[in-house]
Design a protein around this motif. Structure first.
Motif, PDB file in Angstrom:
ATOM      1  N   UNK A  56      -2.418   4.629   7.626  1.00 27.37           N
ATOM      2  CA  UNK A  56      -3.038   4.299   6.330  1.00 27.37           C
ATOM      3  C   UNK A  56      -2.440   5.220   5.263  1.00 27.37           C
ATOM      4  N   UNK A  57      -1.773   4.672   4.260  1.00 28.56           N
ATOM      5  CA  UNK A  57      -1.140   5.522   3.246  1.00 28.56           C
ATOM      6  C   UNK A  57      -2.168   6.258   2.381  1.00 28.56           C
ATOM      7  N   UNK A  58      -1.994   7.557   2.268  1.00 29.40           N
ATOM      8  CA  UNK A  58      -2.928   8.393   1.518  1.00 29.40           C
ATOM      9  C   UNK A  58      -3.029   7.961   0.054  1.00 29.40           C
ATOM     10  N   UNK A  59      -1.915   7.434  -0.463  1.00 33.03           N
ATOM     11  CA  UNK A  59      -1.846   7.100  -1.878  1.00 33.03           C
ATOM     12  C   UNK A  59      -2.886   6.034  -2.280  1.00 33.03           C
ATOM     13  N   UNK A  60      -3.380   5.274  -1.316  1.00 30.85           N
ATOM     14  CA  UNK A  60      -4.346   4.234  -1.679  1.00 30.85           C
ATOM     15  C   UNK A  60      -5.792   4.745  -1.717  1.00 30.85           C
TER      16      UNK A  60
ATOM     17  N   UNK B  58      -5.000   9.667   9.215  1.00 26.49           N
ATOM     18  CA  UNK B  58      -4.248   8.696   8.401  1.00 26.49           C
ATOM     19  C   UNK B  58      -2.950   8.318   9.112  1.00 26.49           C
ATOM     20  N   UNK B  59      -2.300   9.327   9.726  1.00 25.85           N
ATOM     21  CA  UNK B  59      -1.037   9.052  10.442  1.00 25.85           C
ATOM     22  C   UNK B  59      -1.289   8.146  11.646  1.00 25.85           C
TER      23      UNK B  59
ATOM     24  N   UNK C 235      -1.583  -0.688  -4.026  1.00 27.84           N
ATOM     25  CA  UNK C 235      -2.942  -1.113  -3.645  1.00 27.84           C
ATOM     26  C   UNK C 235      -3.891   0.088  -3.602  1.00 27.84           C
ATOM     27  N   UNK C 236      -5.149  -0.190  -3.865  1.00 33.07           N
ATOM     28  CA  UNK C 236      -6.165   0.862  -3.827  1.00 33.07           C
ATOM     29  C   UNK C 236      -7.261   0.470  -2.853  1.00 33.07           C
ATOM     30  N   UNK C 237      -7.756   1.488  -2.149  1.00 30.20           N
ATOM     31  CA  UNK C 237      -8.915   1.255  -1.278  1.00 30.20           C
ATOM     32  C   UNK C 237     -10.139   1.902  -1.905  1.00 30.20           C
ATOM     33  N   UNK C 238     -11.262   1.283  -1.726  1.00 30.78           N
ATOM     34  CA  UNK C 238     -12.511   1.938  -2.107  1.00 30.78           C
ATOM     35  C   UNK C 238     -13.676   1.304  -1.391  1.00 30.78           C
TER      36      UNK C 238
ATOM     37  N   UNK D 225       0.853  -1.204   0.000  1.00 29.80           N
ATOM     38  CA  UNK D 225       0.000   0.000   0.000  1.00 29.80           C
ATOM     39  C   UNK D 225       0.878   1.239   0.000  1.00 29.80           C
ATOM     40  N   UNK D 226       1.935   1.217   0.808  1.00 30.92           N
ATOM     41  CA  UNK D 226       2.829   2.374   0.881  1.00 30.92           C
ATOM     42  C   UNK D 226       3.501   2.649  -0.458  1.00 30.92           C
ATOM     43  N   UNK D 227       3.758   1.583  -1.196  1.00 31.61           N
ATOM     44  CA  UNK D 227       4.404   1.759  -2.511  1.00 31.61           C
ATOM     45  C   UNK D 227       3.402   2.190  -3.594  1.00 31.61           C
TER      46      UNK D 227
END
Ligand code: G3P
Length: 498
Positions: free
Chosen positions: A210-214, A205-206, A161-164, A156-158
């Motif tokens: 949870x990585x914002x990018x996802x 998020x911090x 992965x995507x969340x929805x 996820x950090x890389x």
């Protein structure tokens, strides 16, 4: 001659997916529905297969075209509405979900929510998100998946992965990965979204790592998010132009556009939502502050009372206890019950939602005698839905100081005459049943049609409101309060049993 055009609503609910086609007057032209598998891997866990959901959506799209005879090129806009909070995490490259969708009802992340509470973060979350800390919302479900699927946090950090929530998942699938978006109403149910700043909250998020990018981009409820890929929509590239969580879509479909208007949808759960206007109002009594909808640059907030188990308690009578052949038989069975003994069912199968927010509570029954019949238990189960609604309406009136003049209702169980009469009796508030009970799908269709100029404005759609039956209280005050006092005792005893 130019062909007529239509709006399609895709209503992806907890137990089934539906597609409904509406015409210019908001009339139902054709539809299709498909149920899908519910997974209960452990006690109080509920999961779905996100791919099966996607397949069911494709199948109901086809079914609605077949039933209506309308061609995909005649669809002027698509509105998506969905079971909220349910969490999907998938691979950006392949579109493969890395775990089942964790359903809103599921308690598998309860220990994460409990830890946040023990650490005293209640006010922090409430002020930012308008929510109470609970495993119901997406945040702890995301954390749970990232913790339980090997390598997921790192991936996820890389950005792999995507969340929805389900809205995001479906838009992503329909556009074949062109759009990774969600809307204000769904975002406001994640426990990650700052409802004042209208953005994902970095401090949250911090805290949850949870990585914002996802996360998806957050948009209004009525705008073009993308176009269907031809191969997912039978050759047509239709605009996806409306999106809202199902309860907010029902608020819109019930045309509760003015502050103070309240609707209740009797579905799997039951959700009472009040439009509170353009300013968020934080509840003092454990109701949720949430986003109703955002349209034309304006955001309308709402207060919500969420009941986790309503219609699903009738399914439990039918499938679990085999007391009913069909859910609708519950009406006659309740009318056959002659007992005046007060039997109470507290359907806390997955804990209790508003206003109790008790993750550990489990279902119970009280007041049984040797003479208690099946019909009495069915009646008590229907009544439990109405009592839970009263818990919320009382709290809402207390919170806002507004005496609710009428409760607008919709959803499957709104068809149950026994339940509706008992509901108005126990509330002492008139009930206005929608003439068209498809308000959730209608709301999504309205949002989609407004974005593409199919309808001009809310004044135009107001014309389509179909009023149904009005129910008025007949129960003497003394009996009403005696019954309701018994319910409060039953809930208390249920909680004491944990
Ligand atoms: O918050 C959960 C809710 O959106 C589910 O709605 O209609 O599937 O019970 P429903």
């Amino acid at each position: 001659m130019t062909e007529s055009t239509y709006i399609m609503a895709i209503d992806q609910g907890t137990t089934s997916s539906r597609a409904i086609i509406f015409d210019k007057k908001g009339r139902h032209i054709g539809s299709s529905q498909k149920e899908f598998t519910q997974y209960f891997p452990r006690e109080s866990w509920v999961e779905h297969d996100a791919n099966e959901i996607w397949n069911s959506v494709q199948s109901v799209i086809a079914g609605a075209f077949i039933e209506s005879g309308i061609k995909p090129t005649q669809i002027a806009g698509i509105g998506i509405t969905n079971q909220r909070e349910t969490t999907v995490i998938w691979e950006k490259d392949t579109g493969r979900p890395i775990y089942h969708a964790v359903v809103w009802q599921s308690r598998q992340s309860a220990s994460i929510a409990n830890k946040l509470k023990e650490d005293g973060h209640q006010e922090f979350f409430h002020e930012k998100t308008g929510l109470v800390i609970d495993a119901y919302f997406s945040a702890t479900k995301i954390r749970w998946i990232l913790d339980h699927v090997e390598g997921a946090q790192e991936r996820a950090e890389k950005g792999e992965l995507m969340f929805g929530t389900i809205d995001s998942w479906l838009v992503w699938k329909l556009t074949d990965g062109q759009a990774h978006v969600t809307d204000y109403s769904n975002a406001s149910r994640t426990m990650l979204f700052n409802i004042h700043e209208l953005d994902w909250d970095q401090e949250i998020l911090d805290l949850l790592n949870i990585p914002r990018v996802m996360l998806p981009k957050v948009t209004s409820n009525s705008e073009v998010y993308g176009y269907t890929q031809g191969y997912h929509f039978y050759g047509s590239e239709a605009p996806i132009s409306g999106m809202a969580g199902d309860q907010q879509a029902a608020l819109f479909g019930q045309m509760a556009f003015e502050p103070g208007m309240v609707k209740n949808t009797y579905g799997t759960g039951s959700f009472i939502v009040m439009n509170t206007g353009e300013k968020p109002q934080l509840s003092k009594n454990n109701l949720l502050t949430t986003i109703g909808y955002g349209i034309n640059g304006k955001v309308y907030y709402a207060l919500e009372g969420s009941i986790f188990v309503a219609g699903s308690s009738i399914q439990w009578l039918r499938d679990g206890l085999q007391m009913l052949q069909k859910a609708s038989d519950s009406e006659d069975a309740a009318k056959r019950s002659t007992s005046d003994d007060e039997v109470y069912v507290v359907p806390a199968f997955v804990g209790l939602g508003a206003p109790y927010w008790d993750q550990a509570a489990r279902g119970s029954m009280f007041g049984l005698t040797r003479g208690t019949t099946k019909e009495d238990i069915i009646k008590a189960t229907l009544q439990s839905i109405a009592y839970q609604v009263r818990d919320i309406i009382d709290t809402m009136q207390d919170d806002t100081g507004i005496q609710i003049p009428v409760l607008k209702v919709d959803g499957g169980a709104a068809n149950n005459e026994y339940l509706m009469q008992f509901q108005t009796d126990i509330l002492n508030v008139p009930i206005q049943r929608a003439g068209n009970l498809e308000t959730t799908a209608l709301g999504a269709a309205f949002l989609a049609g407004l974005a593409v100029g199919y309808w001009k404005d809310t004044d135009e759609i107001r014309e389509f409101y179909e009023a149904g039956k009005i129910f008025e209280a007949e129960m003497p005050e003394e009996r009403r309060e005696k019954l309701y006092t018994g319910w409060k005792k039953a809930v208390k005893a249920t909680q004491a049993f944990e």
